[in-house]
Design a protein around this motif. Sequence first.
Motif, short mmCIF file in Angstrom:
data_model
loop_
_atom_site.label_atom_id
_atom_site.label_comp_id
_atom_site.label_asym_id
_atom_site.label_seq_id
_atom_site.Cartn_x
_atom_site.Cartn_y
_atom_site.Cartn_z
N ASP A 111 0.99 -1.22 0.13
CA ASP A 111 -0.15 -0.08 0.25
C ASP A 111 0.80 1.20 0.33
O ASP A 111 1.68 1.22 0.95
N MET A 112 0.90 1.82 -1.06
CA MET A 112 1.82 3.06 -1.44
C MET A 112 1.81 3.89 -0.38
O MET A 112 2.67 4.97 0.21
N LYS A 113 0.48 4.31 0.34
CA LYS A 113 0.04 5.37 1.15
C LYS A 113 0.64 5.04 2.50
O LYS A 113 1.45 5.87 3.18
N THR A 114 0.51 3.76 3.08
CA THR A 114 0.61 3.14 4.63
C THR A 114 2.15 2.74 4.31
O THR A 114 2.61 2.34 5.72
N LYS A 115 2.58 2.23 3.27
CA LYS A 115 3.90 1.57 3.38
C LYS A 115 3.60 0.01 3.92
O LYS A 115 4.74 -0.52 4.25
N LYS A 116 2.61 -0.40 4.12
CA LYS A 116 2.30 -1.73 4.43
C LYS A 116 2.17 -2.83 3.49
O LYS A 116 1.77 -2.49 2.11
N MET A 117 2.60 -3.66 3.78
CA MET A 117 2.77 -4.97 2.98
C MET A 117 1.22 -5.71 2.70
O MET A 117 0.76 -5.97 3.78
N VAL A 118 0.79 -5.81 1.75
CA VAL A 118 -0.77 -6.19 1.52
C VAL A 118 -0.91 -7.44 0.87
O VAL A 118 -1.94 -8.11 0.49
N GLY A 119 0.26 -7.99 0.14
CA GLY A 119 0.35 -9.21 -0.58
C GLY A 119 1.56 -9.42 -1.05
O GLY A 119 2.57 -8.53 -1.00
N ILE A 120 1.71 -10.64 -1.78
CA ILE A 120 2.95 -10.98 -2.46
C ILE A 120 2.41 -11.80 -3.78
O ILE A 120 1.46 -12.43 -3.51
N GLU A 121 3.36 -11.59 -4.88
CA GLU A 121 3.22 -12.56 -6.07
C GLU A 121 4.04 -13.48 -6.04
O GLU A 121 5.56 -13.21 -5.96
N ALA A 122 3.73 -14.81 -6.47
CA ALA A 122 4.69 -15.97 -6.58
C ALA A 122 4.97 -15.86 -7.94
O ALA A 122 4.42 -15.92 -8.84
N LEU A 123 6.45 -15.92 -8.11
CA LEU A 123 7.14 -15.91 -9.50
C LEU A 123 8.03 -17.21 -9.59
O LEU A 123 8.80 -17.36 -8.62
N ALA A 124 7.78 -17.84 -10.95
CA ALA A 124 8.45 -19.15 -10.88
C ALA A 124 9.94 -19.02 -11.40
O ALA A 124 10.23 -17.92 -12.12
N ARG A 125 10.99 -19.60 -10.78
CA ARG A 125 12.38 -19.47 -11.08
C ARG A 125 12.99 -20.72 -11.62
O ARG A 125 12.51 -21.92 -10.99
N TRP A 126 13.83 -20.87 -12.31
CA TRP A 126 14.47 -22.23 -12.70
C TRP A 126 15.91 -22.04 -12.49
O TRP A 126 16.68 -21.38 -13.28
N GLU A 127 16.42 -23.06 -11.47
CA GLU A 127 18.05 -22.96 -11.58
C GLU A 127 18.36 -24.48 -11.83
O GLU A 127 18.19 -25.34 -11.37
N HIS A 128 18.83 -24.07 -13.19
CA HIS A 128 19.33 -25.19 -13.83
C HIS A 128 20.86 -25.88 -13.25
O HIS A 128 21.53 -25.10 -13.05
N PRO A 129 20.85 -27.25 -13.24
CA PRO A 129 22.26 -27.65 -12.44
C PRO A 129 23.43 -27.42 -13.35
O PRO A 129 24.33 -27.32 -12.58
N GLU A 130 22.95 -27.04 -14.53
CA GLU A 130 24.51 -26.79 -15.45
C GLU A 130 24.39 -25.31 -15.98
O GLU A 130 25.46 -24.66 -16.04
N GLN A 131 23.29 -24.78 -16.38
CA GLN A 131 23.24 -23.61 -16.97
C GLN A 131 22.94 -22.58 -16.05
O GLN A 131 22.75 -21.15 -16.35
#
Length: 643
Positions: A417-437
């Motif tokens: 919330d840009m006015k109160t600076k309180k966290m109101v949620g989170i978005e889950a984002l996929a990440r791929w850690e490849h063992p070689e790349q």
Amino acid sequence: MKLSSLDSNMVTKMKNYPNKFMVIYLLVGIMWITASDYLLSVAINDPQVMSFFQSIKGWLYVILTGVLFYLLLSRENTIIVNYYNDAKRKEKMLYETKNQLQAMLELSPLGVIVCDANGMVTIFNEQAEEILGLSKEDFVSKTLSGVPARIFRKARSSSHTSNFHDENAFQQSIEIVDGKGENRSLQLAYSDIYNEDGIRIAVQVMFNDITNENVFRRKVNYLESFDATTGLYNFDTFFDESKALVKGNHEAQHALIILDVDRLHMINHKYGNDFGDELIRLIALKLKNQISDRGVVARLRGDEFGIFLPNVSDQYDVNSVVQSLMNELQKSNQTLDVSINITASAGASLYPLDSESFEELYQKASVALKNAKEERNRFCFFDESLNYNLDSYFYEHELHRAILNEEIILHYQPQYDMKTKKMVGIEALARWEHPEQGQISPATFIPVAEETGLIVPMTDHIIRQVCQDYNTLIHAGINIPRVAVNISTKQFSKVGFVNELLTTLENYQMPPEAFEIEITETVTMDIERNLEKLNVLRDAGIKVSIDDFGTGYSSLMYIRELPIDYIKIDRSFIHALGDDGEKMVQFMIDLAKLCEVGVISEGVENSWQQDFLLRSGCRIAQGYYYDKPMALQDLLLVKASSI
């Protein structure tokens, strides 16, 4: 002392009793007469007195010998009685032990046959009857013969131990035909039986039926090399056989062909899986007959077949073979009283022209096949113009493995919330850690997942992980109002998606009110199909937002009619602020207010963008100005006061 030895000793003692008593009687008599006469002659001189004591001496002798013999007989009698009682006790124990052994033999899961030293069968237990299909009455008390005799000969000839507890005791086996005419496989163990003198008095063999185990083992061995439905080589054996052909003639040119039956899934859907399996078997037979001993044919997976042609002269040679295969498959196929025409697509790569690595040959043939399937009923060779597809193939192959190995991890970007600076949620984002790349960009693997359908199992994994991470945060005292997860059109359109999602939330005890799905504008366009799903989700408490709003085809009608909680203004519009993009962003915010829908701005990177959004009526935002996407352990460090 052994019972037989005790019997012999006791008999000897009883035989010696008369001699023993005679010797004692004579010794006592001689000693008594000699000693008494001497003492009387010394002590008494009067003949009358001597005569009196002589008579007394006789009576004393009788009494003395009587008492002595009584004591001796009593002692021997006690020995005999004790021996008798001990013998009866041992006889009882022997009887009970024999009954126990007999019961153990009869209840044993092993077949047991015992023969005496003359080859006469003495024991033939019930399990032996069951396994061999024979009756004990035909063998007990008779000379060993028939199948049991063969079992004894086999067991004894290959026996290396007389100890059933030895780990090698049951290593020998034999194939027999039982009394019912059925083939059986037996495991055998042989042992000699000795008496106390070390003389062999009997032999025994124990066996168990391993017929079903052998059948199962043969089936497992078969499935390790062959496809169960068609009898063709499977994927692994195809590789091994083809590699062997290359190794045997590595200077020649060879072709690897992958053939795919067009629209087999539609045939399965219309006629059923049994029909599809029969059709696959018919296709396999046609391919095998056409190729014959020219090369190797295998079923790789589903509707995909592999063909390896060694020693091909050129592409025309390969093309001729493939076209004949495709023509044969196009002929009417009669399966389960249904006549059906099919087509196939195929791709090929050449050794060593395209690669000397068999794995790369397979990859390039797959890329050629993918190109052929764009038009269907077509055959393509791999060429360098298709190289751009190799990366897609690589990521598709690796993505399969990554999902199975749970290499797809989640990072979370807070929403404030840009006015109160309180966290109101989170978005889950996929990440791929490849063992070689290392880390692979979502811009690279998400489109591949969408195209191949892997987005569905990947999202299933993401939803489960979100539920687990939410519980971790709650247990750490961090109250997250909601977690947003991107749901693709394929995922949302999947039959049973809504029920599966609600069931997962229930299983992980995550409140539906804390879960938010982000759908694309494409989903909002199909109102008739998706309105009911969205209403069920909304009624359950799940929040719904339209992701990347403004980049698709959303209209005012869609937003007003669908149960939407938020629209998310795409980052491209936020980045355009200051370059005449303010009017477009203001229009979106006003539109959301008109439809009574909340607004979330993505990609906020500076205070000027934040101030403009606040003035325009948008309060919730996410972006690098606040936080980058972070791993769960980093999110756990967020102070409770910031939530």
